[in-house]
Design an enzyme around this catalytic site. Structure first.
Site, mmCIF file in Angstrom:
data_model
loop_
_atom_site.group_PDB
_atom_site.id
_atom_site.type_symbol
_atom_site.label_atom_id
_atom_site.label_comp_id
_atom_site.label_asym_id
_atom_site.label_seq_id
_atom_site.Cartn_x
_atom_site.Cartn_y
_atom_site.Cartn_z
ATOM 1 N N THR A 196 0.750 -1.312 -0.069
ATOM 2 C CA THR A 196 0.044 -0.117 -0.042
ATOM 3 C C THR A 196 0.967 1.125 0.090
ATOM 4 O O THR A 196 1.976 1.271 0.633
ATOM 5 C CB THR A 196 -1.011 -0.065 1.133
ATOM 6 O OG1 THR A 196 -1.892 -1.021 1.031
ATOM 7 C CG2 THR A 196 -1.822 1.249 1.357
ATOM 8 N N ARG A 224 -14.725 -6.747 -0.058
ATOM 9 C CA ARG A 224 -13.777 -6.198 0.989
ATOM 10 C C ARG A 224 -13.456 -4.913 0.742
ATOM 11 O O ARG A 224 -12.731 -4.614 -0.284
ATOM 12 C CB ARG A 224 -12.729 -7.162 1.364
ATOM 13 C CG ARG A 224 -11.767 -6.831 2.584
ATOM 14 C CD ARG A 224 -10.563 -6.339 2.251
ATOM 15 N NE ARG A 224 -9.964 -6.049 3.352
ATOM 16 C CZ ARG A 224 -8.668 -5.191 3.307
ATOM 17 N NH1 ARG A 224 -8.289 -4.554 2.045
ATOM 18 N NH2 ARG A 224 -7.912 -5.322 4.277
ATOM 19 N N GLY A 226 -10.927 -2.023 2.741
ATOM 20 C CA GLY A 226 -10.025 -2.105 3.816
ATOM 21 C C GLY A 226 -9.968 -0.676 4.373
ATOM 22 O O GLY A 226 -10.796 0.365 4.299
ATOM 23 N N ASP A 227 -8.902 -0.254 5.030
ATOM 24 C CA ASP A 227 -8.893 1.048 5.735
ATOM 25 C C ASP A 227 -8.370 2.182 4.594
ATOM 26 O O ASP A 227 -8.722 3.489 5.291
ATOM 27 C CB ASP A 227 -7.982 1.123 6.914
ATOM 28 C CG ASP A 227 -6.387 0.779 6.488
ATOM 29 O OD1 ASP A 227 -6.011 -0.021 5.743
ATOM 30 O OD2 ASP A 227 -5.495 1.654 6.945
ATOM 31 N N THR A 247 -0.427 2.027 6.605
ATOM 32 C CA THR A 247 -0.532 0.699 5.869
ATOM 33 C C THR A 247 -0.360 -0.385 6.788
ATOM 34 O O THR A 247 0.260 -0.204 7.872
ATOM 35 C CB THR A 247 0.962 0.765 5.210
ATOM 36 O OG1 THR A 247 0.976 -0.430 4.393
ATOM 37 C CG2 THR A 247 1.944 1.255 5.681
ATOM 38 N N GLY A 248 -1.099 -1.434 6.397
ATOM 39 C CA GLY A 248 -0.984 -2.688 7.282
ATOM 40 C C GLY A 248 -2.275 -3.549 7.114
ATOM 41 O O GLY A 248 -3.009 -3.499 6.216
ATOM 42 N N GLY A 250 -5.641 -3.555 7.419
ATOM 43 C CA GLY A 250 -6.716 -2.891 7.328
ATOM 44 C C GLY A 250 -7.726 -2.878 8.235
ATOM 45 O O GLY A 250 -8.013 -1.833 8.994
#
Lengths: 335, 335
Positions: A196, A224, A226-227, A247-248, A250
């Site tokens: 990301t 889905r 994510g964040d 980033t990670g 989410g």
């Protein structure tokens, strides 16, 4: 945005009357290209060189925008576009594949001066999702568009669809096959989503901007989200406090409302950006068992880039002009 | 969740040893059914009676769950299901129509004890989106699912698809025709989206939960996602602070990260839930020119229900058991 004639006249008057224009803030920028199991044993020398070169290109390009009195919005977008155009990151061209073998991307952008924002989710066949996020911010009455509808909006706004093959990379395709063969194993391994990208910047007018772009997670299903495209989770900017891109994993960043939480700790508790970012990543995110990192910058140009993973692709140019390009933890980096 | 045998045995031991179980928190609940141009001149007597009756049914049903030592999660869902099943609210059965003449719904749920969350967006043919949000929270590794993929997940989890006609209401269909004939006029008129529903509750264990469900805005296009399913914007719960559900012009609630901002003001600045909610709605949201309201409850059971519109369908039962059912502003309500 380019300054219009009226603004130019106004600036000229300011200069002629001897007043200082608003162009007096320090400038600074930070970018990331994903957090995860990044160490000298998992990254080849060729990969490392390519990633460092691309981070350097992105951050110097963006910094030049700021140096030339450009907006932090343009700086952030210029950095993210370069990373989206590279196959080395999980965004744009290098996006991971969904369960159905597609590339569906999320992105968001936020302007700390106006709190304007634009976000998109599940968008296919758009080369630069961050550009679409800006169009949503500027041209739509909505903040957050998704799926085929967001692509329809992109076409109406003059963006071109690129073919599926543009997003094909052998490495990401292989990761999808691995994921389908051993979903639990692959799901536990951040390699399958790493990459990301994001940027945060402070321009001479003192404006903060944050942007994030991602392909999501390998083998993602069920639409889905994510964040990254969630304002307050993976992306947030507010001139009163900070700009943040995350980033990670989410899901944990959504539950932790990570980006806005860092902002709130700075604005309401008076914490420094570094203390706030570290508390959220090392204490609060860790308590949820979430892994990842953030880049954050405050209105004075102070930069913080904490992560609770082994490494995070990241780069910064601080208010003194000092350039950093890093992939691993601080100790491993200085070896 | 029903208590399992082990929990029952544990509770029995607590009673027999004379210890107080954790069932000592006060209980309280608040619900909303949308904010907007609600006044005695725009609502017919029949509508008013029907809406008051449905709000009363929803809040007393949910309160009984809490009185019987049930979880705030079950209480919130029971209230929202009743509102989703009514044609009077813009959620579930009474959802507005999209530009394409469909009913696509958003919902979210958050547990303040664990910070677990489930959210869905753009979901068609599911009678109770709040139930699907709970399934996402409990059965998916993801937090936020969208579109056809979310429906696929719903079917896998045993939910049944209901036909399009289930969601047909003449009033909402006519609103879509009005919107297509005069989009600017209709867009400016909150009637065309009014009716998002939500609930926040505190149970005897001291756990806070928030939930929100909506059909979005009449004539929405391009896969628009509003604030309701965004954790931190339209829905948020945290046992350290508050549970919040919002209703109004969603884009502004996203940009203001309204729900988490109220939480942060309580947790980090030590504000009361009422001061925090009022500052966010009357100062910060108003500064963005956003209209709407929230229901918020803190861990002591204090309830706040501010809105900057003419009215907001709302109901509460506070820690003393006092029931309120209101549609208009305080003054108009007591006339």
């Amino acid at each position: 945005m380019k300054p219009g004639p009226l603004l130019t006249i106004f600036a000229t008057i300011l200069v002629f009357t001897g007043m200082t224009a608003t162009a007096d803030s320090p400038i600074a920028i930070a970018i990331h290209g994903g957090a995860g199991t990044i160490s000298r044993s998992t990254v080849t020398v060729e990969q490392e060189q390519a990633i460092r070169a691309k981070l350097l290109e992105a951050i110097t390009t963006a910094y030049q925008v700021l140096e030339n009195d450009g907006d932090s919005m343009d700086a952030v977008i210029s950095a993210i576009k370069i990373l989206e155009d590279s196959p080395h990151f999980n965004a744009g061209k290098g996006s991971v594949f969904t369960w159905d073998g597609k590339n569906e991307m999320d992105a968001a952008l936020m302007d700390g001066a106006s709190l304007d924002a634009g976000a998109i989710s599940g968008v296919a066949n758009i080369a630069n999702p961050i550009v679409l996020a800006r169009l949503v911010m500027q041209k739509s009455k909505h903040v957050f568009l998704s799926g085929d509808g967001a692509v329809e909006f992109a076409i109406e706004q003059g963006l071109e669809k690129v073919p599926d093959k543009y997003f094909f990379t052998e490495r990401r395709w292989q990761q999808l096959q691995d994921f389908k063969n051993q979903p639990e194993l692959a799901a536990a391994e951040p390699q399958y989503r790493i990459g990301t990208v994001g940027a945060v910047a402070l321009d001479r007018k003192g404006n903060l901007v944050a942007g994030t772009s991602t392909g999501g997670t390998t083998g993602k299903r069920y639409g889905r989200i994510g964040d990254s495209p969630i304002i307050g989770a993976g992306t947030y900017a507010n001139n009163r406090s900070v700009a943040v891109s995350a980033t990670g994993a989410g899901e944990f960043f959504i539950r932790g409302t990570v980006a806005h939480d860092i902002s709130a700790l700075v604005e309401y508790k008076g914490m420094t950006v570094d203390d706030a970012a570290r508390e959220v990543i090392f204490e609060k995110l860790a308590a949820l068992k979430g892994d990842g990192g953030v880049i954050a910058i405050d209105r004075h140009g102070n930069i913080s880039m904490p992560f609770n993973t082994e490494g995070m692709y990241r780069a910064s140019i601080d208010t003194s002009g000092k350039v950093k390009i890093m992939l691993y933890g601080e100790k491993a980096e200085t070896k």
